[in-house]
Scaffold this active site. Structure first.
Site, short mmCIF file in Angstrom:
data_model
loop_
_atom_site.label_atom_id
_atom_site.label_comp_id
_atom_site.label_asym_id
_atom_site.label_seq_id
_atom_site.Cartn_x
_atom_site.Cartn_y
_atom_site.Cartn_z
CE1 TYR A 180 -41.32 11.60 22.59
CE2 TYR A 180 -40.78 10.71 24.75
CZ TYR A 180 -41.36 11.69 23.97
OH TYR A 180 -41.97 12.76 24.57
CE LYS B 242 -39.26 14.64 23.08
NZ LYS B 242 -39.56 16.02 22.65
P1 NAP Z 1 -49.12 16.31 20.93
O1 NAP Z 1 -50.41 16.59 21.61
O2 NAP Z 1 -49.01 15.08 20.08
O3 NAP Z 1 -48.69 17.60 20.09
C1 NAP Z 1 -47.53 17.60 19.30
C2 NAP Z 1 -47.75 18.55 18.14
O4 NAP Z 1 -46.59 18.50 17.29
C3 NAP Z 1 -48.95 18.13 17.27
O5 NAP Z 1 -49.73 19.26 16.96
C4 NAP Z 1 -48.28 17.56 16.05
O6 NAP Z 1 -49.07 17.67 14.88
C5 NAP Z 1 -47.05 18.43 15.95
N1 NAP Z 1 -46.07 17.84 15.05
C6 NAP Z 1 -45.79 16.51 14.87
N2 NAP Z 1 -44.90 16.36 13.90
C7 NAP Z 1 -44.60 17.58 13.44
C8 NAP Z 1 -43.74 18.07 12.41
N3 NAP Z 1 -43.01 17.23 11.66
N4 NAP Z 1 -43.67 19.41 12.20
C9 NAP Z 1 -44.43 20.26 12.93
N5 NAP Z 1 -45.26 19.86 13.90
C10 NAP Z 1 -45.35 18.54 14.16
O7 NAP Z 1 -47.94 16.19 22.00
P2 NAP Z 1 -47.74 16.86 23.43
O8 NAP Z 1 -48.05 15.85 24.44
O9 NAP Z 1 -48.37 18.21 23.47
O10 NAP Z 1 -46.15 17.00 23.39
C11 NAP Z 1 -45.48 18.20 23.10
C12 NAP Z 1 -43.99 17.98 23.34
O11 NAP Z 1 -43.79 17.59 24.71
C13 NAP Z 1 -43.40 16.86 22.48
O12 NAP Z 1 -42.07 17.20 22.11
C14 NAP Z 1 -43.37 15.68 23.42
O13 NAP Z 1 -42.40 14.74 23.07
C15 NAP Z 1 -43.05 16.38 24.73
N6 NAP Z 1 -43.44 15.60 25.91
C16 NAP Z 1 -44.74 15.27 26.14
C17 NAP Z 1 -45.07 14.54 27.27
C18 NAP Z 1 -46.47 14.15 27.60
O14 NAP Z 1 -46.65 13.42 28.60
N7 NAP Z 1 -47.48 14.57 26.85
C19 NAP Z 1 -44.07 14.13 28.14
C20 NAP Z 1 -42.75 14.49 27.88
C21 NAP Z 1 -42.45 15.23 26.76
P3 NAP Z 1 -49.97 16.39 14.43
O15 NAP Z 1 -50.92 16.14 15.56
O16 NAP Z 1 -50.58 16.82 13.18
O17 NAP Z 1 -48.98 15.26 14.27
#
Ligand code: NAP
Length: 252
Positions: free
Chosen positions: A160, A164
């Site tokens: 991961y 990133k």
């Molecule tokens: P999340 O709730 O897991 O949402 C991610 C979304 O991406 C989900 O709807 C997922 O669908 C979709 N997805 C996964 N694989 C995919 C694919 N191959 N094609 C299209 N869509 C896909 O995550 P989040 O926390 O909102 O995170 C959003 C972004 O912020 C990510 O890039 C994550 O790495 C980044 N981020 C998050 C955090 C945090 O603390 N939450 C911190 C730093 C960075 P499914 O659910 O069906 O898999």
């Protein structure tokens, strides 16, 4: 959510990946509230349609495009369809992301490949699909969602964190390639944000995170969406190749 006309965004079109939940959903909702037409992309069609419907019910415009971001052919098809249907694609937010955590010693090749395919190649795919039309019209704004761990590293997240960090390198390179064409490319690096992704973490890991956040709270998807919106706005037109940290003071 009553959409209000915003001169920056008026008549323009955005595409947000990973928009069915969490940070991506909030970004899509906020951009629609600014008056943008939003193409929402995610893997699960039903969830995506519900988000598009919610945006529609609150007076915004959103169109669902189910696709797997790790597939270049699907990214090309989606971007072509958006441009065909709406004549333009002005803003791209690469937000889709997954985790497959494991210590490197135990990490399976599939865990490495899956994370790199979605988080890094996914961003490449949509940048590649969108960039030609942005260059032709001499306007575009791209925001790629990185993560604090892409800059600090994190045990158990070599895949991961590498993906990133890769997103930062991709964004800074593309920013230099297209700066003279009116296109900006930046990253937002969230810290520890309350979504399904972090809800899945073990309690002791959550506690340890809170201890190292100077603000002593998790961030919200809206905290991240505000930074994205700023980077997409005219107010940020001279900012490119940068990483904005949204992490309560954890790093940066
Ligand atoms: P999340 O709730 O897991 O949402 C991610 C979304 O991406 C989900 O709807 C997922 O669908 C979709 N997805 C996964 N694989 C995919 C694919 N191959 N094609 C299209 N869509 C896909 O995550 P989040 O926390 O909102 O995170 C959003 C972004 O912020 C990510 O890039 C994550 O790495 C980044 N981020 C998050 C955090 C945090 O603390 N939450 C911190 C730093 C960075 P499914 O659910 O069906 O898999």
């Amino acid at each position: 959510m009553e959409p209000k006309p915003n001169l920056t965004f008026s008549g323009k079109v955005a595409l947000v990946t990973g928009a069915s939940q969490g940070i991506g959903e909030t970004i899509a909702l906020q951009l629609a509230a600014e008056g943008l037409t939003v193409a929402v992309v995610d893997v699960q069609e039903e969830k995506l349609e519900r988000v598009a419907q919610r945006i529609g019910e609150s007076g915004g415009r959103a169109y669902p495009f189910p696709a797997d971001v790790s597939r270049l052919d699907q990214a090309m098809t989606v971007v072509e369809a958006v441009i065909r249907g709406h004549e333009t694609l002005d803003y791209l937010v690469n937000n889709a992301g997954i985790t497959r955590d494991n210590l490197l010693m135990r990490m399976k090749e599939e865990e490495w490949d899956a994370v790199l395919a979605v988080n890094l190649k996914g961003a490449f795919n949509f940048c590649k699909a969108a960039i030609r039309s942005m260059i032709n019209k001499r306007f575009g704004r791209i925001v790629n969602i990185s993560s604090v761990v892409g800059l600090t590293g994190n045990p158990g997240q070599a895949n991961y964190a590498a993906s990133k960090a890769g997103v930062v390198g991709l964004s800074k390179s593309l920013a230099r390639e297209v700066a003279s064409r009116g296109i900006t490319v930046n990253c937002v690096a969230p810290g520890y944000i309350a979504t399904a992704m972090t809800e899945a973490l073990p309690e002791d890991v959550k506690k340890a995170f809170l201890e190292i956040i100077p603000m002593k709270r998790m961030g919200t998807p809206a905290d991240v969406a505000q930074a994205v919106k700023f980077l997409l706005s005219d107010q940020a037109s001279y900012i490119t190749g940068q990483v904005i940290h949204v992490n309560g003071g954890m790093y940066g």
